[in-house]
Design a protein around this motif. Sequence first.
Motif, PDB file in Angstrom:
ATOM      1  N   LEU A 190     -14.822  20.248   3.328  1.00 13.40           N
ATOM      2  CA  LEU A 190     -15.490  18.946   3.344  1.00 13.40           C
ATOM      3  C   LEU A 190     -14.548  17.875   3.882  1.00 13.40           C
ATOM      4  N   GLY A 191     -13.298  17.897   3.382  1.00 11.63           N
ATOM      5  CA  GLY A 191     -12.316  16.940   3.874  1.00 11.63           C
ATOM      6  C   GLY A 191     -12.067  17.096   5.359  1.00 11.63           C
ATOM      7  N   LEU A 192     -12.005  18.351   5.826  1.00 14.14           N
ATOM      8  CA  LEU A 192     -11.776  18.611   7.252  1.00 14.14           C
ATOM      9  C   LEU A 192     -12.891  18.018   8.105  1.00 14.14           C
ATOM     10  N   VAL A 193     -14.140  18.235   7.707  1.00  6.93           N
ATOM     11  CA  VAL A 193     -15.275  17.730   8.482  1.00  6.93           C
ATOM     12  C   VAL A 193     -15.291  16.206   8.491  1.00  6.93           C
ATOM     13  N   LEU A 194     -15.084  15.589   7.322  1.00  9.39           N
ATOM     14  CA  LEU A 194     -15.213  14.137   7.230  1.00  9.39           C
ATOM     15  C   LEU A 194     -14.020  13.402   7.822  1.00  9.39           C
ATOM     16  N   THR A 195     -12.873  14.077   7.981  1.00  9.13           N
ATOM     17  CA  THR A 195     -11.744  13.422   8.654  1.00  9.13           C
ATOM     18  C   THR A 195     -12.040  13.199  10.133  1.00  9.13           C
ATOM     19  N   LEU A 196     -13.028  13.919  10.679  1.00 10.05           N
ATOM     20  CA  LEU A 196     -13.391  13.709  12.082  1.00 10.05           C
ATOM     21  C   LEU A 196     -13.962  12.310  12.301  1.00 10.05           C
ATOM     22  N   PHE A 197     -14.414  11.670  11.207  1.00  7.99           N
ATOM     23  CA  PHE A 197     -14.991  10.325  11.307  1.00  7.99           C
ATOM     24  C   PHE A 197     -14.006   9.261  10.818  1.00  7.99           C
ATOM     25  N   GLU A 198     -12.756   9.650  10.580  1.00  6.03           N
ATOM     26  CA  GLU A 198     -11.731   8.730  10.142  1.00  6.03           C
ATOM     27  C   GLU A 198     -10.586   8.701  11.162  1.00  6.03           C
ATOM     28  N   THR A 199      -9.833   7.645  11.134  1.00  9.47           N
ATOM     29  CA  THR A 199      -8.611   7.561  11.935  1.00  9.47           C
ATOM     30  C   THR A 199      -7.426   7.909  11.049  1.00  9.47           C
ATOM     31  N   TRP A 200      -6.733   8.960  11.408  1.00  6.40           N
ATOM     32  CA  TRP A 200      -5.617   9.411  10.586  1.00  6.40           C
ATOM     33  C   TRP A 200      -4.498   8.380  10.583  1.00  6.40           C
ATOM     34  N   GLU A 201      -3.869   8.248   9.438  1.00 11.91           N
ATOM     35  CA  GLU A 201      -2.711   7.375   9.281  1.00 11.91           C
ATOM     36  C   GLU A 201      -1.455   8.224   9.083  1.00 11.91           C
ATOM     37  N   PRO A 202      -0.306   7.742   9.533  1.00 11.34           N
ATOM     38  CA  PRO A 202       0.933   8.509   9.329  1.00 11.34           C
ATOM     39  C   PRO A 202       1.264   8.640   7.851  1.00 11.34           C
ATOM     40  N   ILE A 203       1.813   9.785   7.492  1.00 14.31           N
ATOM     41  CA  ILE A 203       2.182  10.086   6.110  1.00 14.31           C
ATOM     42  C   ILE A 203       3.690   9.913   5.958  1.00 14.31           C
ATOM     43  N   ASP A 204       4.116   9.036   5.062  1.00 13.34           N
ATOM     44  CA  ASP A 204       5.552   8.930   4.796  1.00 13.34           C
ATOM     45  C   ASP A 204       5.924   9.827   3.619  1.00 13.34           C
ATOM     46  N   GLY A 205       7.181   9.809   3.257  1.00 12.12           N
ATOM     47  CA  GLY A 205       7.657  10.696   2.194  1.00 12.12           C
ATOM     48  C   GLY A 205       6.978  10.449   0.860  1.00 12.12           C
ATOM     49  N   ASN A 206       6.776   9.172   0.520  1.00 13.91           N
ATOM     50  CA  ASN A 206       6.126   8.851  -0.760  1.00 13.91           C
ATOM     51  C   ASN A 206       4.685   9.342  -0.785  1.00 13.91           C
ATOM     52  N   HIS A 207       3.976   9.133   0.331  1.00 16.86           N
ATOM     53  CA  HIS A 207       2.596   9.625   0.408  1.00 16.86           C
ATOM     54  C   HIS A 207       2.555  11.144   0.277  1.00 16.86           C
ATOM     55  N   GLY A 208       3.474  11.816   0.967  1.00 23.09           N
ATOM     56  CA  GLY A 208       3.504  13.275   0.914  1.00 23.09           C
ATOM     57  C   GLY A 208       3.740  13.788  -0.491  1.00 23.09           C
ATOM     58  N   MET A 209       4.668  13.142  -1.209  1.00 23.58           N
ATOM     59  CA  MET A 209       4.949  13.561  -2.580  1.00 23.58           C
ATOM     60  C   MET A 209       3.735  13.344  -3.483  1.00 23.58           C
ATOM     61  N   LEU A 210       3.022  12.241  -3.271  1.00 20.60           N
ATOM     62  CA  LEU A 210       1.848  11.970  -4.101  1.00 20.60           C
ATOM     63  C   LEU A 210       0.714  12.945  -3.800  1.00 20.60           C
ATOM     64  N   VAL A 211       0.551  13.327  -2.523  1.00 24.33           N
ATOM     65  CA  VAL A 211      -0.470  14.325  -2.184  1.00 24.33           C
ATOM     66  C   VAL A 211      -0.142  15.653  -2.857  1.00 24.33           C
ATOM     67  N   LEU A 212       1.133  16.045  -2.816  1.00 22.28           N
ATOM     68  CA  LEU A 212       1.539  17.287  -3.490  1.00 22.28           C
ATOM     69  C   LEU A 212       1.357  17.170  -5.000  1.00 22.28           C
ATOM     70  N   ALA A 213       1.624  15.984  -5.540  1.00 25.61           N
ATOM     71  CA  ALA A 213       1.419  15.780  -6.980  1.00 25.61           C
ATOM     72  C   ALA A 213      -0.057  15.931  -7.334  1.00 25.61           C
ATOM     73  N   ALA A 214      -0.945  15.360  -6.498  1.00 25.66           N
ATOM     74  CA  ALA A 214      -2.385  15.498  -6.748  1.00 25.66           C
ATOM     75  C   ALA A 214      -2.803  16.957  -6.704  1.00 25.66           C
ATOM     76  N   ALA A 215      -2.253  17.714  -5.744  1.00 23.66           N
ATOM     77  CA  ALA A 215      -2.555  19.152  -5.662  1.00 23.66           C
ATOM     78  C   ALA A 215      -2.077  19.866  -6.919  1.00 23.66           C
ATOM     79  N   GLY A 216      -0.892  19.496  -7.400  1.00 24.81           N
ATOM     80  CA  GLY A 216      -0.383  20.105  -8.632  1.00 24.81           C
ATOM     81  C   GLY A 216      -1.240  19.769  -9.829  1.00 24.81           C
ATOM     82  N   PHE A 217      -1.671  18.510  -9.924  1.00 25.06           N
ATOM     83  CA  PHE A 217      -2.516  18.106 -11.050  1.00 25.06           C
ATOM     84  C   PHE A 217      -3.838  18.871 -11.057  1.00 25.06           C
ATOM     85  N   ILE A 218      -4.493  18.953  -9.900  1.00 23.37           N
ATOM     86  CA  ILE A 218      -5.796  19.625  -9.869  1.00 23.37           C
ATOM     87  C   ILE A 218      -5.619  21.125 -10.109  1.00 23.37           C
TER      88      ILE A 218
END
Length: 299
Positions: A190-218
């Motif tokens: 779902l995320g893959l399909v809907l990202t086609l309608f979004e403009t990607w933003e660059p991911i910095d280190g803090n964002h990357g760590m938070l994305v990994l944290a969200a993956a760990g939480f779920i």
Amino acid sequence: MTDNLRGSVLMMGSMAAFSFNDATIKFLAQGLPTFQIVLLRGVAVTLLIALLAWLTGALRRPIPRADMPLVIGRSVAEVVSFYPFVLALTHMPLANVTAILQVLPLTITAAGALFLGERVGWRRWTAIAIGFAGVLLIVRPGGADFDGWSLVALTAMLTITARDLITRRLSKDVPSLKVAIFTAAGVMLLGLVLTLFETWEPIDGNHGMLVLAAAGFIFFGYLFSIMAMRVGEVAAVTPFRYTALIWGLMLGWAVFDEWPKPLTLIGAALIAGTGLYTLWREGRPAPAPRPTGLPDGRT
């Protein structure tokens, strides 16, 4: 530690993990496209669940053919419910979304009676009606405080109810971790399909760590919830899912400076109270049949 106590602790851990995941997604969505986050988190959590399934041998266990349509249907329902949920999450106070979703035990009980022929007495129907009154206190349709995103959250709640009804029909031979893989992969797509309608933003280190944290939480939310339901009795363990309300309040206040209005708190209390009553009624053993003859055995 008894099995029920261990299961209760695991359920509380599951609710904490899910709540921290929701708060992390909501926080990240303030600076990144929502479905870019969903896709990146989905890749990580799908790999984590697949690794755990491989380590435990669940990956090698086949899903019975008769259950495959149900597994696919459950995954579709998960994807359909996730879209309105994440929209509501990013536009509403965290505690409000959490409170609305806590009505699930009531909607599942009502749907089980309406669609699966399960027996529900007047006491539980009364509890369901009071619980929905609690939802109205949170949503407040027609009032000055009405937020249209509440209706989106209600849509998510209804589709999650459908998902859980499908889950109840799965046989015991279906590996739980394989179901979780289908779920995580569906949300990732779902995320893959809907990202086609979004403009990607660059991911910095803090964002990357938070994305990994969200993956760990779920991941731990899935894991702990599965372990909780397999360790303790359902009637003893399930009520602890309402600890999500406490986490929603605390994280909303600490991270987003949100605090629900008094009517929202009253509505949340009604939902939790009637949900706990419904779970207690469902966990009671069925009454023994009355004897048809006289006490001394004569008829």
